[in-house]
Design a protein around this motif. Structure first.
Motif: not given
Lengths: 317, 281
Positions: A24-28, A52-53, A74-76, B137-141
């Motif tokens: 909830k806090r971070n969409d990454k 995101r799962f 950039g994801y966690i 997820l980033n919409g990066d094509q």
């Protein structure tokens, strides 16, 4: 100073609650699981953030590699499976694709230690902390109860860097106040004392607390320190307590080789050699049984902690 | 319009670089590096959308490439340097103490162009699936490419990743297998035969294309076609037939140059077959 039981909960549920909040806090924040969503208590995250799962199926090597790849963009990623499949099965994937590559992956491991219970030694991971702490750059965290596991999960999400977060299966006393801050690498002094320092983590913190109460009845003032972060070790807090009491005991649900006790012994050998005893599994595999039966059978019960404390006290000059 | 003549000239210089780098430190893997040179040059100098001057780890807004068979590091370093990721003079530090050009690619030293460590085989395809998901997820094509060896297909993790990408229809992922038929202990068909690799990947839900990876024109055409076939519901596998040691006659047709450095005399014989097209580092 007393510890108060709020309720009885499993630490894995603390992880599940923390993961949901982190999402909830971070969409990454993204989560991956190898066919153990229910066991890892990741259901709420899956329901709230299905996009995101990643359900990986029973393919842990792929899960770790994919998590490393998700950081590139950039994801966690938080990976979830049992402690055995989180570490031993994928050691080389963690070593090369995560640790050596410096990736911001959070390896979250449930059902660690003997207290997994009846499934037996194949699943009772007792070497994971050792394997993980040896990897350069890896942070290793073993929280003690539900509230602390939840707080640790949130701290891990904000921490930049690879983390191994270890928790367990059974319902155990939940005593950490909900608002108690979790700081990675900062040990918590739970009970102050002057005769002996007991350094514990995970489920063994409460067991050690029960031992502290027993020792108190016998006139021994034990200091109890929750060393939830095995690496980086809070050297300052450990040395401060050890220098005060001049006598040390460690308690953990892990092999003695490679565990928290070994890390503290290494620190003391270099900075402040002192009489020290270890409550840990002594070079053995586990077996089937109930959690409490197993802790007693392997020398990790409250009685064992009391006896070990007395041995250490006897060696104190 | 793709300038095939120019790409071939770049490939010629990269092959010289590989021989000189491996000779200078008397270690490294020339065989597979020479075999995959045309492919990697076509990818970096013609097909991938990228910006060497502004390298970022995340690679958002550009195509990204992973080298899973990390022992092809001399090839990777030469192509990155020649493409402008770092000075070509740095190629002389390959495998030396304190170099950014480690024996196998690594991120720790901050060498621009490298996004994951590789060397222990079988991990690159999994990493590529993660990067491909991040792009979605980033919409990066943009596309994610990964190169693997054929011997590397013996690793179990490859098939976990192949199952994942196929089942989840990861259609921004293009994997390439260097099908030179050779590995350290001998021919792949003897060490551990792969059987019908095309049928295996197809059974895992991939679209498979064969091509000759030592024919620059065909390589470019295959990559152009792969780009057009991306984002259509399946990951793609390019089965790339190559010759280990391509471009140096005495290194071809054998697995013996997988991981052996040429001596002084062998280096001279090799370089005599590879003209200096862009200037040696």
């Amino acid at each position: 100073m007393e510890l108060k039981i709020i309720n009885y909960q499993d630490t894995r549920s603390g992880f599940g609650a923390g993961l949901l909040e982190a999402g909830k806090r971070n969409d990454k924040v993204v989560a991956l699981c190898a066919d153990l969503v229910g066991s890892l208590k990741m259901d709420a995250f899956v329901k709230e953030f299905p996009e995101r799962f990643f359900q990986m199926g029973i393919s842990e090597a792929q899960m770790i590699g994919m998590a490393a790849g998700l950081t590139i963009g950039g994801y966690i990623p938080f990976t979830g499976t049992f402690a055995n499949f989180s570490t031993g099965r994928v050691y080389d994937q963690i070593r090369q694709s995560v640790a050596y590559s410096g990736k911001n992956v959070k390896i979250c491991a449930s059902h660690a230690g003997l207290t997994l219970g009846e499934d037996g030694a194949t699943h009772q991971m007792l070497e994971d902390v050792g394997m993980m702490k040896m990897l350069p750059g890896m942070t290793v965290i073993v929280p003690c109860d539900y509230n602390q596991t939840k707080a640790a999960t949130l701290a891990v999400a904000e921490h930049q860097g690879l983390v191994y977060l270890r928790f367990g299966r059974p319902k155990v006393p939940n005593f950490t106040p909900e608002d108690h801050p979790f700081i990675i690498g900062k040990a918590d002094v739970l009970i102050e004392g002057t005769d002996i320092s007991i350094f514990a983590n995970g489920h063994m913190v409460w067991k050690a607390y029960e031992a502290v109460l027993r020792l108190r009845e016998e006139g021994v003032g034990a200091e109890l320190v929750n060393v939830h972060t095995v690496k980086p070790l809070d050297e300052e807090a450990i040395l401060r307590s050890a220098r005060k009491t001049a006598c040390v005991l460690t308690a953990e649900e892990h092999q003695m080789n490679g565990g928290l006790g070994e890390s503290i012994a290494s620190l003391l050998a270099q900075k402040q050699p002192l009489p020290m005893e270890f409550v840990a599994v002594k070079d053995l595999f586990g077996q089937s049984g109930t959690p409490d039966e197993l802790l007693d059978a392997y020398g990790l019960g409250v009685d064992d902690i009391v006896k070990a404390a007395k041995r250490a006290l006897k060696r104190k000059a | 319009m793709t300038d095939i003549i120019h790409l071939e000239a770049v490939a010629m210089q990269v092959r010289r670089d590989i021989i000189r780098m491996v000779h200078a430190c008397q270690s490294g893997h020339p065989g597979g590096s020479l075999g995959c040179t045309d492919f990697l040059v076509a990818l970096y100098f013609d097909q991938m959308q990228l910006d060497p001057a502004r390298f970022t780890m995340d690679g958002i807004g550009e195509d990204i490439f992973f080298l899973s068979n990390g022992h092809l590091s001399p090839l990777f370093y030469s192509v990155l340097a020649r493409r402008g990721y770092f000075p070509v003079s740095e190629l002389s530090t390959f495998r030396r103490l304190h170099s950014r050009l480690q024996g196998h690619p690594a991120t720790m030293e901050g060498l621009p162009g490298i996004r994951i460590a590789s060397g222990s085989l079988g991990q690159g395809l999994s990493v590529a699936t993660g990067a491909a998901w991040a792009k979605k997820l980033n919409g990066d094509q943009h596309l994610v490419f990964v190169l693997m060896g054929d011997g590397e297909q013996q690793e179990g993790q490859i098939w976990e990743a192949a199952l994942h990408a196929g089942s989840r229809k990861l259609d921004n992922l293009i994997a390439v297998v260097d099908y030179n038929g050779k590995q350290i202990d001998g021919p792949v068909d003897q060490v551990m035969p792969l059987g019908d690799l095309r049928a295996k990947y197809e059974a895992f839900g991939w679209m498979v294309t064969d091509f000759d990876g030592n024919d620059m024109e065909q390589t470019v055409r295959t990559l152009q076609q792969a780009r057009q076939l991306a984002f259509k519901g399946t990951p793609q596998l390019l089965l790339m037939k190559t010759e280990m040691g391509q471009g140096v006659d005495f290194m071809m047709g054998t697995h013996k140059w997988h991981g052996v450095a040429p001596n002084d005399e062998q280096k001279e014989r090799a370089l005599a077959q590879l003209s200096e097209t862009l200037g040696d580092y």
